[in-house]
Design an enzyme around this catalytic site. Structure first.
Site, mmCIF file in Angstrom:
data_model
loop_
_atom_site.group_PDB
_atom_site.id
_atom_site.type_symbol
_atom_site.label_atom_id
_atom_site.label_comp_id
_atom_site.label_asym_id
_atom_site.label_seq_id
_atom_site.Cartn_x
_atom_site.Cartn_y
_atom_site.Cartn_z
ATOM 1 N N ARG A 67 0.940 -1.124 0.093
ATOM 2 C CA ARG A 67 0.043 0.064 -0.114
ATOM 3 C C ARG A 67 0.825 1.271 0.036
ATOM 4 O O ARG A 67 0.447 2.463 0.552
ATOM 5 C CB ARG A 67 -0.867 -0.113 1.285
ATOM 6 C CG ARG A 67 -2.196 -1.067 1.046
ATOM 7 C CD ARG A 67 -3.163 -0.517 0.261
ATOM 8 N NE ARG A 67 -4.210 -1.844 0.222
ATOM 9 C CZ ARG A 67 -5.217 -2.059 0.815
ATOM 10 N NH1 ARG A 67 -5.535 -1.061 1.834
ATOM 11 N NH2 ARG A 67 -6.244 -2.798 0.601
ATOM 12 N N ARG A 93 -3.776 6.525 0.229
ATOM 13 C CA ARG A 93 -4.026 7.804 0.793
ATOM 14 C C ARG A 93 -3.013 8.439 1.706
ATOM 15 O O ARG A 93 -3.125 9.401 2.213
ATOM 16 C CB ARG A 93 -5.251 7.557 1.718
ATOM 17 C CG ARG A 93 -6.712 7.676 0.887
ATOM 18 C CD ARG A 93 -7.808 7.013 1.609
ATOM 19 N NE ARG A 93 -7.597 5.452 2.306
ATOM 20 C CZ ARG A 93 -8.298 4.897 2.899
ATOM 21 N NH1 ARG A 93 -9.309 5.745 3.367
ATOM 22 N NH2 ARG A 93 -8.098 3.815 3.442
ATOM 23 N N ARG A 101 -7.000 11.103 -7.211
ATOM 24 C CA ARG A 101 -8.082 10.442 -7.275
ATOM 25 C C ARG A 101 -9.423 11.367 -7.033
ATOM 26 O O ARG A 101 -10.456 10.673 -6.994
ATOM 27 C CB ARG A 101 -8.025 9.607 -5.902
ATOM 28 C CG ARG A 101 -7.115 8.153 -5.984
ATOM 29 C CD ARG A 101 -8.002 7.195 -6.527
ATOM 30 N NE ARG A 101 -9.502 7.292 -6.529
ATOM 31 C CZ ARG A 101 -10.060 6.810 -5.436
ATOM 32 N NH1 ARG A 101 -9.260 5.968 -4.279
ATOM 33 N NH2 ARG A 101 -11.298 6.575 -4.885
ATOM 34 N N ASP A 105 -6.681 -3.518 -7.748
ATOM 35 C CA ASP A 105 -7.228 -4.055 -6.227
ATOM 36 C C ASP A 105 -7.664 -5.565 -6.585
ATOM 37 O O ASP A 105 -7.868 -6.073 -7.954
ATOM 38 C CB ASP A 105 -8.434 -3.378 -5.857
ATOM 39 C CG ASP A 105 -8.900 -3.623 -4.449
ATOM 40 O OD1 ASP A 105 -8.123 -2.954 -3.596
ATOM 41 O OD2 ASP A 105 -9.748 -4.429 -4.137
ATOM 42 N N TYR A 130 -14.676 -12.097 0.551
ATOM 43 C CA TYR A 130 -15.184 -10.922 0.333
ATOM 44 C C TYR A 130 -16.616 -11.325 -0.587
ATOM 45 O O TYR A 130 -17.406 -10.742 -0.427
ATOM 46 C CB TYR A 130 -14.456 -9.853 -0.495
ATOM 47 C CG TYR A 130 -13.361 -9.102 0.205
ATOM 48 C CD1 TYR A 130 -13.953 -8.206 1.078
ATOM 49 C CD2 TYR A 130 -12.006 -9.700 0.106
ATOM 50 C CE1 TYR A 130 -12.959 -7.726 1.706
ATOM 51 C CE2 TYR A 130 -11.050 -8.720 0.967
ATOM 52 C CZ TYR A 130 -11.532 -7.772 1.687
ATOM 53 O OH TYR A 130 -10.525 -7.158 2.371
HETATM 54 O O1 1CP Z 1 0.428 0.228 -3.095
HETATM 55 C C1 1CP Z 1 -0.289 -0.881 -3.159
HETATM 56 O O2 1CP Z 1 -0.090 -1.691 -2.430
HETATM 57 C C2 1CP Z 1 -1.469 -0.621 -4.336
HETATM 58 C C3 1CP Z 1 -2.362 -1.630 -4.581
HETATM 59 C C4 1CP Z 1 -3.368 -2.225 -3.865
HETATM 60 C C5 1CP Z 1 -3.298 -3.559 -3.411
HETATM 61 C C6 1CP Z 1 -1.908 -4.649 -3.536
HETATM 62 C C7 1CP Z 1 -4.615 -1.952 -3.466
HETATM 63 C C8 1CP Z 1 -5.153 -0.529 -3.418
HETATM 64 N N1 1CP Z 1 -5.381 -2.874 -2.765
HETATM 65 C C9 1CP Z 1 -4.187 -4.003 -2.845
HETATM 66 C C10 1CP Z 1 -4.556 -5.294 -2.392
HETATM 67 C C11 1CP Z 1 -6.011 -5.552 -1.392
HETATM 68 N N2 1CP Z 1 -7.082 -5.004 -1.658
HETATM 69 C C12 1CP Z 1 -5.763 -6.266 -0.566
HETATM 70 C C13 1CP Z 1 -4.703 -7.259 -0.110
HETATM 71 C C14 1CP Z 1 -3.724 -6.264 0.432
HETATM 72 C C15 1CP Z 1 -3.928 -6.018 2.203
HETATM 73 O O3 1CP Z 1 -4.145 -7.044 2.751
HETATM 74 O O4 1CP Z 1 -3.977 -4.650 2.578
HETATM 75 C C16 1CP Z 1 -6.961 -6.361 0.267
HETATM 76 C C17 1CP Z 1 -7.391 -7.257 1.607
HETATM 77 C C18 1CP Z 1 -7.867 -5.615 -0.580
HETATM 78 C C19 1CP Z 1 -9.286 -5.227 -0.142
HETATM 79 C C20 1CP Z 1 -9.410 -3.704 -0.149
HETATM 80 N N3 1CP Z 1 -9.445 -2.901 -0.979
HETATM 81 C C21 1CP Z 1 -9.543 -3.017 1.201
HETATM 82 C C22 1CP Z 1 -9.615 -3.977 2.569
HETATM 83 C C23 1CP Z 1 -10.910 -3.989 3.286
HETATM 84 C C24 1CP Z 1 -10.775 -4.795 4.388
HETATM 85 O O5 1CP Z 1 -11.414 -5.826 4.383
HETATM 86 O O6 1CP Z 1 -10.434 -4.312 5.544
HETATM 87 C C25 1CP Z 1 -9.495 -1.744 1.001
HETATM 88 C C26 1CP Z 1 -9.850 -0.688 1.964
HETATM 89 C C27 1CP Z 1 -9.632 -1.632 -0.289
HETATM 90 C C28 1CP Z 1 -9.546 -0.324 -1.227
HETATM 91 C C29 1CP Z 1 -8.432 -0.274 -1.783
HETATM 92 N N4 1CP Z 1 -7.329 -0.896 -2.579
HETATM 93 C C30 1CP Z 1 -6.437 0.006 -2.724
HETATM 94 C C31 1CP Z 1 -6.437 1.274 -2.202
HETATM 95 C C32 1CP Z 1 -5.271 2.209 -2.297
HETATM 96 C C33 1CP Z 1 -7.492 1.279 -1.463
HETATM 97 C C34 1CP Z 1 -8.074 2.594 -0.686
HETATM 98 C C35 1CP Z 1 -9.099 3.245 -1.497
HETATM 99 C C36 1CP Z 1 -8.746 4.603 -1.518
HETATM 100 O O7 1CP Z 1 -8.034 5.177 -1.719
HETATM 101 O O8 1CP Z 1 -10.014 4.914 -1.000
#
Ligand code: 1CP
Length: 381
Positions: free
Chosen positions: A48, A52, A61, A97, A179
């Site tokens: 990540r 943000r 964004r 994602d 999910y």
């Molecule tokens: O820098 C990076 O890592 C960029 C890309 C990335 C990756 C590898 C994003 C962007 N998402 C992910 C993978 C991801 N998505 C995972 C595996 C990694 C982890 O465990 O953190 C998971 C579980 C998700 C699902 C997801 N997408 C969540 C988690 C929700 C929960 O169950 O708690 C969330 C908050 C997202 C949204 C998301 N994905 C990525 C970003 C930057 C965001 C936030 C969106 C925003 O900016 O509002």
């Protein structure tokens, strides 16, 4: 899944990234003294790292939903590059994602700000699973275009104009299916864990579908230019060892099979990383599922991970994100301890033990990168 050859101009095969510090450590190329063998720079990137915590991300964004930005090649590429430019990290992780393959297949899914992935209709019955759409390869076009743009930019972004490798990724079948069954984020993942026992046939069909779309999503990124791929089984730690072995392992192996042994003309294949949280009891199984490298979360000391996996397995991790707000002296000591704990493994790529918290001060991340890069030739602790 017909060829195991990367295209001739792929950065790994053409040599651009084959000798990058990241790839060297992923391939376990440390010398017997424990020091990096072919490059003095200790590689680091952050899960990540795009997102943000960066003001430039929040600006880009504005006005675009999360999934729409992932499917806009120009935007996804620019967001992927931001943390490389700002922090000088040794890898880019593709901005996307784990639910993108669902969206590309036509499953109704959104990322709700402050919540995470939310599906229009949860997938809970045999009929729900049977009704899941086929994912057409043509749907990966925006992913391929975004990766190609990104890799072209990355080819000179490293020190002295060297190439920075791009890491592709996907969600592992259990985490993605979690999910889908719950329809939204959950704490204990009771839905999928109940399904694998109550109705194993439906569970297996769902997990096989998830493995197929995730595996092909990773493959599309590697074929388009990513030099490594990481499978995120973020929630696998909620599973007991027997459940992982009996109901999840084969599906994760199927996901990895889409990217196994993809190599360039020089014979170098894209390293595969497997990461989850709370997975100390199943690390060996996660390796056997097809990983070259194990991502370790912050709960397990890396020396203990090496004891469990053997010294031949390169590791990635595991700075505790909580230390990012603990003040510099405390954080610096922790980073040095992590480096020391990882020194017994065949390779070590520094990372966090889970993602960058959104409230992190980006200047602290840059300072962590500088510290890690400054520790090339001296003892870390
Ligand atoms: O820098 C990076 O890592 C960029 C890309 C990335 C990756 C590898 C994003 C962007 N998402 C992910 C993978 C991801 N998505 C995972 C595996 C990694 C982890 O465990 O953190 C998971 C579980 C998700 C699902 C997801 N997408 C969540 C988690 C929700 C929960 O169950 O708690 C969330 C908050 C997202 C949204 C998301 N994905 C990525 C970003 C930057 C965001 C936030 C969106 C925003 O900016 O509002």
């Amino acid at each position: 899944m017909t060829t195991t050859h990367l295209p001739p101009d792929h950065p790994l095969g053409s040599g651009l990234t084959a000798d990058a510090p990241l790839i060297n450590q992923y391939r376990g190329s440390r010398s017997s003294t424990g020091e990096p063998a072919r490059s003095g720079r200790r590689p680091v990137w952050f899960m990540r790292q795009a997102g943000r915590s960066l003001p430039e991300y929040r600006r880009l964004r504005e006005g675009t939903t999360m999934l729409d930005s992932c499917l806009n090649p120009e935007l996804a590429s620019e967001i992927t590059l931001q943390p490389v430019r700002r922090h000088g990290v040794d890898a880019a992780i593709f901005f996307s994602d784990i639910v993108i393959p669902l969206r590309l297949a036509g499953v109704g899914v959104e990322i709700k700000p402050g919540v995470g992935p939310v599906l229009d209709s949860p997938v809970r019955t045999a009929a729900d699973v049977a009704a899941l759409p086929e994912l057409d390869d043509a749907a990966f076009a925006p992913i391929t275009e975004a990766v190609q743009r990104t890799v072209a930019e990355l080819s000179t972004l490293g020190p002295e104009g060297s190439a920075v490798p791009l890491i592709g990724f996907a969600g592992a079948p259990f985490t993605l299916a979690a999910y889908m069954v719950e329809g939204r984020p959950s704490r204990d993942h009771l839905g999928p864990r109940a399904m694998m026992h109550a109705d194993p046939e439906t569970w297996n069909a769902l997990a096989a579908w998830a493995a197929d779309v995730s595996g092909r999503f990773m493959r599309a990124q590697v074929m388009a230019g990513a030099s490594a791929a990481q499978l995120f089984d973020s929630w696998a730690g909620s599973l007991g060892r027997a459940d992982y072995q009996n109901h999840v392992f084969e599906h994760s192996r199927a996901a990895f099979s889409h990217v196994a042994g993809l190599s360039g003309v020089n014979g170098v294949s894209a390293p595969l990383i497997h990461f989850g949280t709370g997975t100390g009891e199943i690390l060996d199984l996660m390796k056997d599922a097809g990983a070259d490298v194990l991502g370790v979360d912050y709960r397990l000391n890396l020396a203990e991970a090496t004891r469990r996996l053997g010294p031949g397995t390169p590791l990635q991790g595991n700075i505790d994100p909580a230390f990012l707000t603990a003040g510099w002296p405390v954080l610096e000591t922790h980073v040095r301890e992590v480096i020391a704990a990882g020194s017994g493994a065949a390779g070590h790529v520094l990372n966090l033990g889970h993602g960058v918290p959104p409230e992190t001060d980006p200047a602290v991340l840059t300072r962590v990168v500088e510290l890690i890069h400054s520790l090339d030739d001296e003892a870390a602790v």
